[in-house]
Design a protein around this motif. Structure first.
Motif, PDB file in Angstrom:
ATOM      1  N   ASP B  15      21.011  94.613  33.914  1.00  0.00           N
ATOM      2  CA  ASP B  15      19.670  94.699  34.344  1.00  0.00           C
ATOM      3  C   ASP B  15      19.018  93.507  34.526  1.00  0.00           C
ATOM      4  OD1 ASP B  15      17.033  96.010  33.602  1.00  0.00           O
ATOM      5  OD2 ASP B  15      17.011  94.659  31.876  1.00  0.00           O
ATOM      6  N   LEU B  16      19.172  92.302  33.902  1.00  0.00           N
ATOM      7  CA  LEU B  16      18.664  91.105  34.454  1.00  0.00           C
ATOM      8  C   LEU B  16      18.744  90.493  35.648  1.00  0.00           C
ATOM      9  CD1 LEU B  16      18.704  89.367  30.566  1.00  0.00           C
ATOM     10  CD2 LEU B  16      16.617  89.966  32.036  1.00  0.00           C
ATOM     11  N   ALA B  17      20.282  90.888  36.168  1.00  0.00           N
ATOM     12  CA  ALA B  17      20.567  89.979  37.468  1.00  0.00           C
ATOM     13  C   ALA B  17      19.533  90.102  38.450  1.00  0.00           C
ATOM     14  CB  ALA B  17      21.880  90.433  37.559  1.00  0.00           C
ATOM     15  N   PRO B  18      19.104  91.335  38.859  1.00  0.00           N
ATOM     16  CA  PRO B  18      18.491  91.348  40.272  1.00  0.00           C
ATOM     17  C   PRO B  18      17.001  90.874  39.761  1.00  0.00           C
ATOM     18  CG  PRO B  18      18.710  93.623  39.254  1.00  0.00           C
ATOM     19  CD  PRO B  18      19.636  92.672  38.422  1.00  0.00           C
ATOM     20  N   ARG B  19      16.674  90.745  38.734  1.00  0.00           N
ATOM     21  CA  ARG B  19      15.210  90.164  38.132  1.00  0.00           C
ATOM     22  C   ARG B  19      15.378  88.891  38.237  1.00  0.00           C
ATOM     23  NH1 ARG B  19      14.718  93.293  32.761  1.00  0.00           N
ATOM     24  NH2 ARG B  19      12.620  92.117  32.394  1.00  0.00           N
ATOM     25  N   VAL B  20      16.133  88.203  37.582  1.00  0.00           N
ATOM     26  CA  VAL B  20      16.339  86.816  37.599  1.00  0.00           C
ATOM     27  C   VAL B  20      16.522  86.096  38.924  1.00  0.00           C
ATOM     28  CG1 VAL B  20      18.540  86.468  36.790  1.00  0.00           C
ATOM     29  CG2 VAL B  20      16.689  84.988  36.269  1.00  0.00           C
ATOM     30  N   LEU B  21      17.341  86.895  39.718  1.00  0.00           N
ATOM     31  CA  LEU B  21      17.618  86.655  40.911  1.00  0.00           C
ATOM     32  C   LEU B  21      16.409  86.354  41.921  1.00  0.00           C
ATOM     33  CD1 LEU B  21      21.156  88.363  42.256  1.00  0.00           C
ATOM     34  CD2 LEU B  21      20.291  85.858  42.778  1.00  0.00           C
ATOM     35  N   ARG B  22      15.798  87.484  41.964  1.00  0.00           N
ATOM     36  CA  ARG B  22      14.475  87.424  42.728  1.00  0.00           C
ATOM     37  C   ARG B  22      13.575  86.337  42.213  1.00  0.00           C
ATOM     38  NH1 ARG B  22      14.397  93.347  42.351  1.00  0.00           N
ATOM     39  NH2 ARG B  22      13.425  93.183  40.558  1.00  0.00           N
ATOM     40  N   TYR B  23      13.396  86.195  40.856  1.00  0.00           N
ATOM     41  CA  TYR B  23      12.623  85.086  40.444  1.00  0.00           C
ATOM     42  C   TYR B  23      13.107  83.554  40.750  1.00  0.00           C
ATOM     43  CZ  TYR B  23      10.888  81.492  37.283  1.00  0.00           C
ATOM     44  OH  TYR B  23      10.276  80.610  36.590  1.00  0.00           O
ATOM     45  N   SER B  32      20.571  80.335  48.161  1.00  0.00           N
ATOM     46  CA  SER B  32      22.016  80.074  47.399  1.00  0.00           C
ATOM     47  C   SER B  32      21.477  79.151  46.049  1.00  0.00           C
ATOM     48  CB  SER B  32      22.853  79.136  48.254  1.00  0.00           C
ATOM     49  OG  SER B  32      22.771  77.688  47.837  1.00  0.00           O
ATOM     50  N   ALA B  33      20.341  78.248  46.193  1.00  0.00           N
ATOM     51  CA  ALA B  33      20.208  77.850  45.035  1.00  0.00           C
ATOM     52  C   ALA B  33      19.527  78.649  43.823  1.00  0.00           C
ATOM     53  CB  ALA B  33      18.955  76.860  45.211  1.00  0.00           C
ATOM     54  N   GLY B  34      18.958  79.795  44.456  1.00  0.00           N
ATOM     55  CA  GLY B  34      18.392  80.865  43.580  1.00  0.00           C
ATOM     56  C   GLY B  34      19.469  81.638  42.708  1.00  0.00           C
ATOM     57  N   GLU B  35      20.456  81.847  43.613  1.00  0.00           N
ATOM     58  CA  GLU B  35      21.956  82.461  43.249  1.00  0.00           C
ATOM     59  C   GLU B  35      22.522  81.446  41.955  1.00  0.00           C
ATOM     60  OE1 GLU B  35      24.950  83.960  45.672  1.00  0.00           O
ATOM     61  OE2 GLU B  35      23.557  84.693  47.033  1.00  0.00           O
ATOM     62  N   GLN B  39      22.690  82.635  38.071  1.00  0.00           N
ATOM     63  CA  GLN B  39      24.122  82.851  37.497  1.00  0.00           C
ATOM     64  C   GLN B  39      24.422  81.915  36.148  1.00  0.00           C
ATOM     65  OE1 GLN B  39      27.420  82.943  40.071  1.00  0.00           O
ATOM     66  NE2 GLN B  39      28.740  82.053  38.748  1.00  0.00           N
ATOM     67  N   GLU B  40      23.697  80.488  36.155  1.00  0.00           N
ATOM     68  CA  GLU B  40      23.799  79.559  35.209  1.00  0.00           C
ATOM     69  C   GLU B  40      23.007  80.135  34.118  1.00  0.00           C
ATOM     70  OE1 GLU B  40      22.685  76.047  36.665  1.00  0.00           O
ATOM     71  OE2 GLU B  40      23.980  75.802  37.946  1.00  0.00           O
ATOM     72  N   ALA B  70      15.384  76.096  37.817  1.00  0.00           N
ATOM     73  CA  ALA B  70      14.796  76.299  38.768  1.00  0.00           C
ATOM     74  C   ALA B  70      13.928  74.786  39.239  1.00  0.00           C
ATOM     75  CB  ALA B  70      13.915  77.606  38.983  1.00  0.00           C
ATOM     76  N   VAL B  71      13.444  74.071  38.251  1.00  0.00           N
ATOM     77  CA  VAL B  71      12.651  72.875  38.435  1.00  0.00           C
ATOM     78  C   VAL B  71      13.536  71.870  39.059  1.00  0.00           C
ATOM     79  CG1 VAL B  71      11.376  71.184  37.298  1.00  0.00           C
ATOM     80  CG2 VAL B  71      10.804  73.404  36.991  1.00  0.00           C
ATOM     81  N   ARG B  72      14.628  71.854  38.204  1.00  0.00           N
ATOM     82  CA  ARG B  72      15.876  70.815  38.571  1.00  0.00           C
ATOM     83  C   ARG B  72      16.477  70.958  39.984  1.00  0.00           C
ATOM     84  NH1 ARG B  72      19.745  71.554  33.708  1.00  0.00           N
ATOM     85  NH2 ARG B  72      18.130  71.260  32.010  1.00  0.00           N
ATOM     86  N   ALA B  73      16.489  72.272  40.291  1.00  0.00           N
ATOM     87  CA  ALA B  73      17.009  72.835  41.637  1.00  0.00           C
ATOM     88  C   ALA B  73      15.931  72.260  42.851  1.00  0.00           C
ATOM     89  CB  ALA B  73      17.260  74.176  41.723  1.00  0.00           C
ATOM     90  N   VAL B  74      14.934  72.617  42.342  1.00  0.00           N
ATOM     91  CA  VAL B  74      13.798  72.178  43.582  1.00  0.00           C
ATOM     92  C   VAL B  74      13.854  70.819  43.701  1.00  0.00           C
ATOM     93  CG1 VAL B  74      11.451  71.924  43.848  1.00  0.00           C
ATOM     94  CG2 VAL B  74      12.269  74.200  43.222  1.00  0.00           C
ATOM     95  N   ILE B  75      13.808  70.031  42.519  1.00  0.00           N
ATOM     96  CA  ILE B  75      13.783  68.483  42.596  1.00  0.00           C
ATOM     97  C   ILE B  75      15.132  68.028  43.461  1.00  0.00           C
ATOM     98  CG2 ILE B  75      14.334  66.288  41.389  1.00  0.00           C
ATOM     99  CD1 ILE B  75      12.167  67.740  39.267  1.00  0.00           C
ATOM    100  N   ARG B  76      16.367  68.585  43.124  1.00  0.00           N
ATOM    101  CA  ARG B  76      17.601  68.308  43.708  1.00  0.00           C
ATOM    102  C   ARG B  76      17.910  68.483  45.227  1.00  0.00           C
ATOM    103  NH1 ARG B  76      20.985  70.454  39.679  1.00  0.00           N
ATOM    104  NH2 ARG B  76      20.808  72.253  40.677  1.00  0.00           N
ATOM    105  N   ARG B  77      17.026  69.787  45.586  1.00  0.00           N
ATOM    106  CA  ARG B  77      17.005  70.059  47.056  1.00  0.00           C
ATOM    107  C   ARG B  77      15.848  69.111  47.562  1.00  0.00           C
ATOM    108  NH1 ARG B  77      14.239  74.718  49.335  1.00  0.00           N
ATOM    109  NH2 ARG B  77      15.215  74.776  51.278  1.00  0.00           N
ATOM    110  N   ARG B  78      15.107  68.587  47.113  1.00  0.00           N
ATOM    111  CA  ARG B  78      14.002  67.641  47.807  1.00  0.00           C
ATOM    112  C   ARG B  78      14.620  66.390  48.021  1.00  0.00           C
ATOM    113  NH1 ARG B  78       8.675  69.171  44.575  1.00  0.00           N
ATOM    114  NH2 ARG B  78       8.171  71.053  45.464  1.00  0.00           N
TER     115      ARG B  78
END
Lengths: 130, 169
Positions: B15-23, B32-35, B39-40, B70-78
Motif C-alpha cells: 500500500d505504501l510503495a506507490p505513495r512513497v515512490l511518488r513522494y 532513480s533517486a526517488g526509487e 526502497q530504503e 530525500a534531502v540527502r539525495a538532493v544534496i548528493r545529486r547537486r
C-alpha cells in the motif's frame, strides 16, 4: 473546527498525482526488494573506518609537512673535479693552502670570488675545523 | 501469528510503495533517486517491523525516513551531477519526442512546485502524493495539525494559481 475546501484540492492533487505517476511494475519491484531486505542493515563501518583512517593520515601528513625544519643552505663545499686533493695547514687560525690550478673559485655564504691564483693563496674559513 | 504479522507487513508495504515512490520522485526530482529513497524507507520499516513489531504509524515512520533521505539525495545529486557531466557520465539514453511530450506535464508541474515556499511544498507533497492525512503529515513535519492544514491549503491554492497562470500564457 477547520474545514478544507474539497473541489480545488482534488484538482490540484490529481494534477500532482498524474505528473508523478508511478508504474505498477516499479511499485511492485520496490515492494519486493523492501520485503526481501536482510534483517540487519548492511554495516557501513568498514567504509567509515577507511574514511576516518584516510582523514587521520592526511592530517598527520599535513602536520608533519608544516612542522618540517626550515631548509638551510649547505655549507659543504666540494672540490673542483680537476683537483684531487688540497693540502694546507693552519697558522694562527688561518688555513694556508697552496693552489695548483689556474683559477680558484671561492663560493662561501657570501658572494663567489673568482681570482687567478699566483701559485698559492690564502683562504679564510669560518667555523670549526675538522 | 507470525504469518499474520507478515501478511500485515506485506499489505502495508504494497500500500505504501506507490505513495512513497511518488513522494520521493517529486521530492528528489529524479526517478532513480526517488526509487532508492522509497526502497530504503520501506526496508527500514520492514526491519523495524520484524525486529520490534509494527510502529505506531507505519505511514509516519516511512515518510519521516523518506523525507530525510530525500534531502540527502538532493544534496548528493547537486554535488555529483556537475562532476558526472564533466566526465561525460550523464545519461546518454535517447529521449525521443514522444517521451519528451509525455514528460512535459511533469516538467511543468515540477516548475510550478519549485515556486512554492519549501515548507508549504513539503506539506502538500506528503498529503497529495503520499496520501497522508493532515494529522499524519503533521507528525512527520513536527507541526501542529492546524499549521499543517494551513500550509497544505496555502500550497494548493498557490499551485493552482501557478498552473493556471501558465495555462493563460
Amino acid at each position: 473546527m477547520t474545514t478544507e475546501p474539497n473541489e480545488p484540492n482534488e484538482h490540484v492533487d490529481r494534477t500532482l498525482r498524474d505528473a508523478f505517476a508511478v508504474g505498477d511494475d516499479v511499485a511492485r519491484r520496490v515492494s519486493d526488494h523492501a520485503l526481501a531486505a536482510p534483517p540487519h542493515r548492511p554495516r557501513r563501518a568498514p567504509l567509515v573506518a577507511s574514511l576516518a583512517l584516510a582523514a587521520v593520515t592526511l592530517c598527520a601528513g599535513l602536520v608533519a609537512w608544516l612542522s618540517r625544519p626550515p631548509v638551510r643552505p649547505s655549507h659543504v663545499t666540494t672540490a673542483p673535479a680537476n683537483v684531487t686533493e688540497l693540502t694546507g695547514s693552519f697558522v694562527d687560525g688561518v688555513l694556508i693552502v697552496p693552489i695548483p690550478g689556474d683559477v680558484i673559485v671561492i663560493a662561501g655564504p657570501g658572494q663567489p670570488d673568482d681570482r687567478p691564483p699566483e701559485g698559492s693563496g690564502v683562504v679564510l674559513l669560518e667555523g670549526d675545523a675538522r | 501469528m507470525e504469518a499474520n504479522l507478515d501478511a500485515d507487513l506485506e499489505r502495508t508495504i504494497r500500500d505504501l510503495a506507490p505513495r512513497v515512490l511518488r513522494y520521493a520522485v517529486a521530492r528528489t526530482g529524479d526517478v532513480s533517486a526517488g526509487e532508492d529513497v522509497a526502497q530504503e524507507s520501506l526496508e527500514a520499516l520492514v526491519r523495524h517491523w520484524r525486529r520490534a513489531g509494527p510502529p505506531e504509524s507505519a505511514e509516519a515512520f516511512v515518510f519521516s525516513i523518506a523525507r530525510r533521505r530525500a534531502v540527502r539525495a538532493v544534496i548528493r545529486r547537486r554535488l555529483w551531477v556537475p562532476i558526472e557531466h564533466a566526465f561525460g557520465r550523464h545519461d546518454d539514453a535517447p529521449d525521443p519526442e514522444a517521451q519528451a511530450v509525455a514528460r512535459a506535464e511533469h516538467v511543468r508541474v515540477r516548475a510550478a512546485l519549485a515556486r512554492l515556499p519549501r515548507k508549504d511544498r513539503e506539506a502538500l507533497l506528503l498529503v497529495a502524493l503520499g496520501q497522508m492525512t493532515s494529522a499524519e503529515a503533521a507528525v512527520v513535519l513536527g507541526l501542529s495539525l492546524s499549521a499543517t492544514k494551513m500550509r497544505v491549503h496555502r500550497a494548493r491554492k498557490r499551485l493552482a494559481t501557478e498552473l493556471g497562470n501558465e495555462d493563460d500564457d
